[in-house]
Design a protein around this motif. Sequence first.
Motif, PDB file in Angstrom:
ATOM      1  N   GLU A   1       0.313  -1.459  -0.219  1.00  0.00           N
ATOM      2  CA  GLU A   1       0.228   0.082   0.298  1.00  0.00           C
ATOM      3  C   GLU A   1       0.661   1.190  -0.075  1.00  0.00           C
TER       4      GLU A   1
ATOM      5  N   SER B   1      -4.512   8.671   0.856  1.00  0.00           N
ATOM      6  CA  SER B   1      -4.095   6.719  -0.286  1.00  0.00           C
ATOM      7  C   SER B   1      -5.538   6.607   0.573  1.00  0.00           C
TER       8      SER B   1
ATOM      9  N   ASP C   1      -6.325   0.342   0.928  1.00  0.00           N
ATOM     10  CA  ASP C   1      -5.364   1.415   1.579  1.00  0.00           C
ATOM     11  C   ASP C   1      -6.153   1.922   3.295  1.00  0.00           C
ATOM     12  N   ALA C   2      -5.648   1.245   4.610  1.00  0.00           N
ATOM     13  CA  ALA C   2      -6.048   2.167   5.845  1.00  0.00           C
ATOM     14  C   ALA C   2      -5.086   2.631   6.678  1.00  0.00           C
ATOM     15  N   MET C   3      -5.449   3.942   6.782  1.00  0.00           N
ATOM     16  CA  MET C   3      -4.316   4.249   8.372  1.00  0.00           C
ATOM     17  C   MET C   3      -5.248   3.698   9.960  1.00  0.00           C
ATOM     18  N   ASN C   4      -4.477   3.702  10.196  1.00  0.00           N
ATOM     19  CA  ASN C   4      -4.532   2.951  11.718  1.00  0.00           C
ATOM     20  C   ASN C   4      -3.720   3.858  12.642  1.00  0.00           C
TER      21      ASN C   4
ATOM     22  N   TRP D   1      -1.257   3.335  14.706  1.00  0.00           N
ATOM     23  CA  TRP D   1      -0.057   3.140  14.261  1.00  0.00           C
ATOM     24  C   TRP D   1       0.865   4.124  13.432  1.00  0.00           C
ATOM     25  N   LYS D   2       0.146   4.023  12.165  1.00  0.00           N
ATOM     26  CA  LYS D   2       1.090   4.312  11.685  1.00  0.00           C
ATOM     27  C   LYS D   2       0.380   5.591  11.441  1.00  0.00           C
TER      28      LYS D   2
ATOM     29  N   ILE E   1       5.508   2.138  11.468  1.00  0.00           N
ATOM     30  CA  ILE E   1       4.071   1.961  10.528  1.00  0.00           C
ATOM     31  C   ILE E   1       4.571   0.520   9.464  1.00  0.00           C
TER      32      ILE E   1
END
Lengths: 113, 136
Positions: A64, B88, B95-98, B100-101, A109
């Motif tokens: 991704e 994104s 795609d995905a945020m969390n 941690w990211k 990340i």
Amino acid sequence: MISSFVLLVIGFGSLIGATGNLVIKKAVDGAEFRRLLFSPKLWLGMFLYGLSVLCYLLALSREELSVVYPLVSLTYVWTIILSVKYLNEKMNGWKYLSLAGIILGIVLIGVGS
Amino acid sequence: MGNKTSLKAIFLIILCTLFTSVGQLLWKKGLISLNFNDWLSFLNMFIILGFISYGLGFILMLLALKSGELSVLYPIIATSFIWISIFSPIFFPTDAMNIWKWAGVILIIISVSLLGMSTRKTNETSSLKAVGDKND
């Protein structure tokens, strides 16, 4: 979780990109600006840049964007290391801090991916 | 080379960040439809547009670094990490945020900004700033 293949490609690609930075810096330092276009070092640097972009695209085709893009900040880490080693630039507290921060950020990340 | 970063340099670097981020999204879009058995599929419209956008971003960065300080420009360049993290997942449903990211992205932005600050402390030049110096 991010694959070790993608990590390896980004690690290698960012090192190549940082080396490109270093070579271009050497070209710029060694030549008059007008003659820069004829400097083999400049073209070698550009070639290395191009190679690092191809590595990036390879990684991006497997993972991704929101994971791959921040990992490219590894280039900064390599650039700091290479410029201290080969350009006699000095380390300082800010650089150590940002080095540690970028690496920790990349780990976070990786954990989140 | 002056000590102050001109408004022009700031405008150029914001534009650079925009083009660079759009380039990433175009590349990703083009790579999704990539057929690994057909090398010519690498040259699809999205990937070519991605190269153009990325190249424009690169040129804009060189122009901005000519008349600006790294301590001001690096933090702005680093905002591209935010744009990618926001856009994104919007454009690419896989795609995905969390948490941690996001933590990692914010830490990287702060760290890259610190790196810009370090040039103010030691007064040394980076490769790209040196390009600007020679050009002045």
